[in-house]
Motif scaffolding. Sequence first.
Motif, short mmCIF file in Angstrom:
data_model
loop_
_atom_site.label_atom_id
_atom_site.label_comp_id
_atom_site.label_asym_id
_atom_site.label_seq_id
_atom_site.Cartn_x
_atom_site.Cartn_y
_atom_site.Cartn_z
N SER A 12 0.84 -1.20 0.00
CA SER A 12 0.00 0.00 0.00
C SER A 12 0.88 1.25 0.00
O SER A 12 0.60 2.22 -0.71
CB SER A 12 -0.96 -0.01 1.19
OG SER A 12 -0.26 -0.20 2.39
N ASP A 44 -0.26 -3.04 -9.50
CA ASP A 44 -0.28 -3.60 -8.15
C ASP A 44 -0.22 -5.12 -8.29
O ASP A 44 -1.23 -5.78 -8.54
CB ASP A 44 -1.51 -3.19 -7.36
CG ASP A 44 -1.50 -3.81 -5.96
OD1 ASP A 44 -0.47 -4.43 -5.61
OD2 ASP A 44 -2.49 -3.69 -5.23
N SER A 49 4.18 -7.26 -1.76
CA SER A 49 3.98 -7.14 -0.32
C SER A 49 4.73 -8.27 0.38
O SER A 49 4.54 -9.44 0.05
CB SER A 49 2.49 -7.22 0.01
OG SER A 49 2.32 -7.20 1.41
N LYS A 73 4.29 -9.51 3.16
CA LYS A 73 3.45 -10.42 3.94
C LYS A 73 3.16 -11.71 3.18
O LYS A 73 2.78 -12.70 3.77
CB LYS A 73 2.14 -9.74 4.36
CG LYS A 73 1.17 -9.43 3.24
CD LYS A 73 -0.12 -8.77 3.77
CE LYS A 73 -1.14 -8.58 2.66
NZ LYS A 73 -1.36 -7.18 2.28
#
Length: 386
Positions: A79, A189, A214, A216
């Motif tokens: 983000s 993205d 990301s 994660k």
Amino acid sequence: MTSGLTIPEAFQRLEVKPIVNGRGNYSVLGGSILSPGVWQAMEQANSFYVDLNDLLAAAGSYVADVVGSEAAFLTTGASGAIALGTAACMTGEDGERMGRIPDTTGMPGEVVIQHGHRYLYDRCFTMVGARLVEAGDAGGTTPEQLAEVISERTALVAFTSHLNGLNNTVPLPEVVRIAHERDIPVLVDSAYEVFPVEKMGTFAPVGADLFTFSAKYFGGPNSVGFLCGRKDLIRAAAMQGSVGYEQRPYQSFFRPFKLDRHLIFAAVTALQEWLVTDHQERWCEFGRRIERIRATLADVPGLTLTPMYFTMEDTLEPAPINCLHIAVGPEALRGAPEVNQSLRASNPAIYLHAYDDALVVVADAMREGDDTIIAERLKREFTYAE
Ligand SMILES: *Cc1c(COP(=O)(O)O)cnc(C)c1O
């Protein structure tokens, strides 16, 4: 009812409940559990100070090599990468503009996005002051409709990677062609396109000017992400990152998006580990966990057990196996919502996906032994009246 597990002292001190994760990698549950190697990198980061500029440059250069881009920058999650990438496209290397965001007066302040690509994180494009301009409608987007809304006000074209080609949208190569003909960059993205590993290297060749990942999703810290892409845009991003706010003549928007050195070391180490992970074995292990849970629950009345694939979009597919779908019939001792409530109320809590008539247990984010804890707890819930 407790599972008999020891609650770590840090959790006891704050009186917060630890969670056994049968849902998967979600930010709200902490993202991922860091491996011993990643944890060790964090500890070593804490043994010295380092110039964050040097560390960010070295880490970015490593990430760029891995994903095949000219450059990369570490950010506060995917983000943060979207927000910073958007800012970079609006400001270029103009410090005066960087000091003014989210006031975009005099800058290209529009982000073009296909209607069918609107998604949860598109807010991250606009928080730096940009405005979303939709191309097409619910019926889809044609290349002509996309070209029509691109103007001198356009900062970039946003592209939601996991929706590539869906909903009658224009696929990525065509979007790149249309945008580049007009000298407009494309920001993709691709936050969770980290598997198969080769997927990470496919965005630069197709012409994405910026793209995201990301941490994660590959065992890195929940709060780290990568912004990858063109050297000039990454430089424009790095210039307005959190580091330098106190040293530069302009004060950038991103000072509150600060990344600590141990997180940078951790994210790079997690990526290194991800590249040498035996992913086939990783998926086989998901299958074994699910099989153990299925076997434990096999003779429980009223349950229909189906090993399935729980996708990144929270939908169910037949394969490959990473979850157990537990349909809870009327003959079952308790309903799915009641069992879910009880699991969430215990300490440690157990988190699964719960629906009116089913539970879904996902193996991706489990630690060793969690499958046994979850299976035995479910068996007890569906077997004994309290
Ligand atoms: C999780 C996610 C993000 C946000 O990533 P963070 O690293 O949590 O900031 C953005 N886009 C997609 C598609 C995601 O799945």
